[in-house]
Write a protein that holds these residues in place. Structure first.
Motif, PDB file in Angstrom:
ATOM      1  N   ALA A  51     -33.429   9.413  19.217  1.00  0.00           N
ATOM      2  CA  ALA A  51     -33.636  10.812  19.608  1.00  0.00           C
ATOM      3  C   ALA A  51     -32.811  11.756  18.735  1.00  0.00           C
ATOM      4  O   ALA A  51     -33.271  12.846  18.378  1.00  0.00           O
ATOM      5  CB  ALA A  51     -33.278  11.007  21.076  1.00  0.00           C
ATOM      6  N   ILE A  52     -31.622  11.330  18.364  1.00  0.00           N
ATOM      7  CA  ILE A  52     -30.770  12.161  17.516  1.00  0.00           C
ATOM      8  C   ILE A  52     -31.296  12.166  16.087  1.00  0.00           C
ATOM      9  O   ILE A  52     -31.251  13.194  15.406  1.00  0.00           O
ATOM     10  CB  ILE A  52     -29.301  11.696  17.595  1.00  0.00           C
ATOM     11  CG1 ILE A  52     -28.786  11.896  19.033  1.00  0.00           C
ATOM     12  CG2 ILE A  52     -28.426  12.449  16.607  1.00  0.00           C
ATOM     13  CD1 ILE A  52     -27.409  11.343  19.292  1.00  0.00           C
ATOM     14  N   VAL A  53     -31.823  11.030  15.621  1.00  0.00           N
ATOM     15  CA  VAL A  53     -32.421  10.966  14.279  1.00  0.00           C
ATOM     16  C   VAL A  53     -33.567  11.960  14.178  1.00  0.00           C
ATOM     17  O   VAL A  53     -33.686  12.690  13.186  1.00  0.00           O
ATOM     18  CB  VAL A  53     -32.900   9.535  13.947  1.00  0.00           C
ATOM     19  CG1 VAL A  53     -33.745   9.520  12.683  1.00  0.00           C
ATOM     20  CG2 VAL A  53     -31.720   8.592  13.794  1.00  0.00           C
ATOM     21  N   VAL A  54     -34.390  12.023  15.201  1.00  0.00           N
ATOM     22  CA  VAL A  54     -35.528  12.950  15.203  1.00  0.00           C
ATOM     23  C   VAL A  54     -35.036  14.390  15.167  1.00  0.00           C
ATOM     24  O   VAL A  54     -35.533  15.207  14.380  1.00  0.00           O
ATOM     25  CB  VAL A  54     -36.439  12.712  16.430  1.00  0.00           C
ATOM     26  CG1 VAL A  54     -37.499  13.786  16.538  1.00  0.00           C
ATOM     27  CG2 VAL A  54     -37.074  11.335  16.356  1.00  0.00           C
ATOM     28  N   ASP A  55     -34.070  14.718  16.006  1.00  0.00           N
ATOM     29  CA  ASP A  55     -33.523  16.082  16.036  1.00  0.00           C
ATOM     30  C   ASP A  55     -32.885  16.435  14.697  1.00  0.00           C
ATOM     31  O   ASP A  55     -33.094  17.527  14.166  1.00  0.00           O
ATOM     32  CB  ASP A  55     -32.505  16.203  17.167  1.00  0.00           C
ATOM     33  CG  ASP A  55     -32.206  17.640  17.555  1.00  0.00           C
ATOM     34  OD1 ASP A  55     -33.032  18.530  17.248  1.00  0.00           O
ATOM     35  OD2 ASP A  55     -31.149  17.878  18.167  1.00  0.00           O
ATOM     36  N   LEU A  56     -32.140  15.497  14.121  1.00  0.00           N
ATOM     37  CA  LEU A  56     -31.515  15.717  12.821  1.00  0.00           C
ATOM     38  C   LEU A  56     -32.578  15.918  11.737  1.00  0.00           C
ATOM     39  O   LEU A  56     -32.440  16.795  10.884  1.00  0.00           O
ATOM     40  CB  LEU A  56     -30.606  14.536  12.470  1.00  0.00           C
ATOM     41  CG  LEU A  56     -29.877  14.596  11.134  1.00  0.00           C
ATOM     42  CD1 LEU A  56     -28.991  15.831  11.047  1.00  0.00           C
ATOM     43  CD2 LEU A  56     -29.056  13.331  10.937  1.00  0.00           C
ATOM     44  N   GLY A  71     -37.232   3.814  10.048  1.00  0.00           N
ATOM     45  CA  GLY A  71     -38.418   3.279  10.701  1.00  0.00           C
ATOM     46  C   GLY A  71     -38.760   4.001  11.993  1.00  0.00           C
ATOM     47  O   GLY A  71     -39.620   3.566  12.752  1.00  0.00           O
ATOM     48  N   ASN A  72     -38.108   5.122  12.238  1.00  0.00           N
ATOM     49  CA  ASN A  72     -38.332   5.897  13.455  1.00  0.00           C
ATOM     50  C   ASN A  72     -39.776   6.396  13.466  1.00  0.00           C
ATOM     51  O   ASN A  72     -40.205   7.114  12.566  1.00  0.00           O
ATOM     52  CB  ASN A  72     -37.347   7.077  13.496  1.00  0.00           C
ATOM     53  CG  ASN A  72     -37.457   7.879  14.757  1.00  0.00           C
ATOM     54  OD1 ASN A  72     -38.487   8.492  15.022  1.00  0.00           O
ATOM     55  ND2 ASN A  72     -36.393   7.902  15.529  1.00  0.00           N
ATOM     56  N   THR A  73     -40.525   6.002  14.486  1.00  0.00           N
ATOM     57  CA  THR A  73     -41.953   6.314  14.531  1.00  0.00           C
ATOM     58  C   THR A  73     -42.228   7.809  14.606  1.00  0.00           C
ATOM     59  O   THR A  73     -43.198   8.287  14.020  1.00  0.00           O
ATOM     60  CB  THR A  73     -42.646   5.608  15.717  1.00  0.00           C
ATOM     61  OG1 THR A  73     -41.976   5.940  16.928  1.00  0.00           O
ATOM     62  CG2 THR A  73     -42.641   4.101  15.528  1.00  0.00           C
ATOM     63  N   GLU A  74     -41.382   8.554  15.292  1.00  0.00           N
ATOM     64  CA  GLU A  74     -41.602  10.001  15.388  1.00  0.00           C
ATOM     65  C   GLU A  74     -41.340  10.688  14.046  1.00  0.00           C
ATOM     66  O   GLU A  74     -42.089  11.582  13.643  1.00  0.00           O
ATOM     67  CB  GLU A  74     -40.742  10.620  16.491  1.00  0.00           C
ATOM     68  CG  GLU A  74     -41.163  12.042  16.815  1.00  0.00           C
ATOM     69  CD  GLU A  74     -40.491  12.591  18.060  1.00  0.00           C
ATOM     70  OE1 GLU A  74     -40.560  13.825  18.242  1.00  0.00           O
ATOM     71  OE2 GLU A  74     -39.905  11.829  18.838  1.00  0.00           O
ATOM     72  N   ILE A 133     -44.095  12.696  11.841  1.00  0.00           N
ATOM     73  CA  ILE A 133     -43.908  14.065  11.346  1.00  0.00           C
ATOM     74  C   ILE A 133     -44.157  14.111   9.840  1.00  0.00           C
ATOM     75  O   ILE A 133     -44.835  15.010   9.342  1.00  0.00           O
ATOM     76  CB  ILE A 133     -42.501  14.594  11.690  1.00  0.00           C
ATOM     77  CG1 ILE A 133     -42.341  14.758  13.202  1.00  0.00           C
ATOM     78  CG2 ILE A 133     -42.223  15.919  10.979  1.00  0.00           C
ATOM     79  CD1 ILE A 133     -40.913  15.014  13.658  1.00  0.00           C
ATOM     80  N   VAL A 134     -43.616  13.129   9.122  1.00  0.00           N
ATOM     81  CA  VAL A 134     -43.805  13.061   7.667  1.00  0.00           C
ATOM     82  C   VAL A 134     -45.290  12.961   7.341  1.00  0.00           C
ATOM     83  O   VAL A 134     -45.797  13.680   6.474  1.00  0.00           O
ATOM     84  CB  VAL A 134     -43.015  11.874   7.064  1.00  0.00           C
ATOM     85  CG1 VAL A 134     -43.421  11.614   5.621  1.00  0.00           C
ATOM     86  CG2 VAL A 134     -41.520  12.122   7.162  1.00  0.00           C
ATOM     87  N   LYS A 135     -45.983  12.092   8.060  1.00  0.00           N
ATOM     88  CA  LYS A 135     -47.423  11.928   7.835  1.00  0.00           C
ATOM     89  C   LYS A 135     -48.186  13.191   8.227  1.00  0.00           C
ATOM     90  O   LYS A 135     -49.067  13.645   7.505  1.00  0.00           O
ATOM     91  CB  LYS A 135     -47.947  10.733   8.634  1.00  0.00           C
ATOM     92  CG  LYS A 135     -49.398  10.432   8.382  1.00  0.00           C
ATOM     93  CD  LYS A 135     -49.849   9.213   9.155  1.00  0.00           C
ATOM     94  CE  LYS A 135     -51.326   8.950   8.906  1.00  0.00           C
ATOM     95  NZ  LYS A 135     -51.793   7.791   9.678  1.00  0.00           N
ATOM     96  N   GLY A 136     -47.831  13.790   9.351  1.00  0.00           N
ATOM     97  CA  GLY A 136     -48.508  14.994   9.833  1.00  0.00           C
ATOM     98  C   GLY A 136     -48.343  16.185   8.907  1.00  0.00           C
ATOM     99  O   GLY A 136     -49.244  17.015   8.771  1.00  0.00           O
ATOM    100  N   LEU A 137     -47.194  16.275   8.247  1.00  0.00           N
ATOM    101  CA  LEU A 137     -46.945  17.365   7.303  1.00  0.00           C
ATOM    102  C   LEU A 137     -47.373  16.999   5.886  1.00  0.00           C
ATOM    103  O   LEU A 137     -47.207  17.791   4.964  1.00  0.00           O
ATOM    104  CB  LEU A 137     -45.463  17.746   7.319  1.00  0.00           C
ATOM    105  CG  LEU A 137     -44.946  18.361   8.610  1.00  0.00           C
ATOM    106  CD1 LEU A 137     -43.439  18.558   8.551  1.00  0.00           C
ATOM    107  CD2 LEU A 137     -45.648  19.684   8.898  1.00  0.00           C
ATOM    108  N   ASN A 138     -47.898  15.787   5.742  1.00  0.00           N
ATOM    109  CA  ASN A 138     -48.366  15.275   4.454  1.00  0.00           C
ATOM    110  C   ASN A 138     -47.259  15.325   3.395  1.00  0.00           C
ATOM    111  O   ASN A 138     -47.497  15.708   2.249  1.00  0.00           O
ATOM    112  CB  ASN A 138     -49.609  16.030   3.975  1.00  0.00           C
ATOM    113  CG  ASN A 138     -50.363  15.254   2.914  1.00  0.00           C
ATOM    114  OD1 ASN A 138     -50.293  14.030   2.870  1.00  0.00           O
ATOM    115  ND2 ASN A 138     -51.066  15.963   2.061  1.00  0.00           N
TER     116      ASN A 138
END
Length: 92
Positions: free
Chosen positions: A35-40, A62-65, A69-74
């Motif tokens: 959760a902190i990795v995602v926020d960071l 390997g954080n799926t979220e 995000i990386v994939k969604g923003l291309n």
């Protein structure tokens, strides 16, 4: 007339803010909760500090979220070709 009371930032928010400022010095995020990795990652992206090397550190978690995000923003990592070298140093 009412005054709006502002609560001081939490220690976690202060730590994440400090990490965003120094994200380019972080070699890995293995010991950080997901959760902190995602926020960071989101705050790093919002602050404009996402570089190729920083992206690799986040992707290595390997954080799926984060990956979503990386994939969604291309966002595409740059893969540089590795040129062959000669061990002997002689060109024949």
């Amino acid at each position: 007339m009412s005054l709006h009371r502002r609560d001081p930032p939490s220690l976690l928010n202060l730590a994440i803010s400090a990490a965003v400022l120094n994200v380019h010095h972080i070699p890995n995020l293995d010991s950080i909760p997901d959760a902190i990795v995602v926020d960071l990652f989101k705050k790093t992206l919002a602050s404009g500090k996402l570089t190729e090397s920083v992206l690799k550190v986040f992707m290595a978690t390997g954080n799926t979220e984060v990956l979503s995000i990386v994939k969604g923003l291309n966002i595409q990592p740059i893969y540089l070709p590795v040129l062959p070298t000669r061990c002997s140093g002689r060109m024949t």
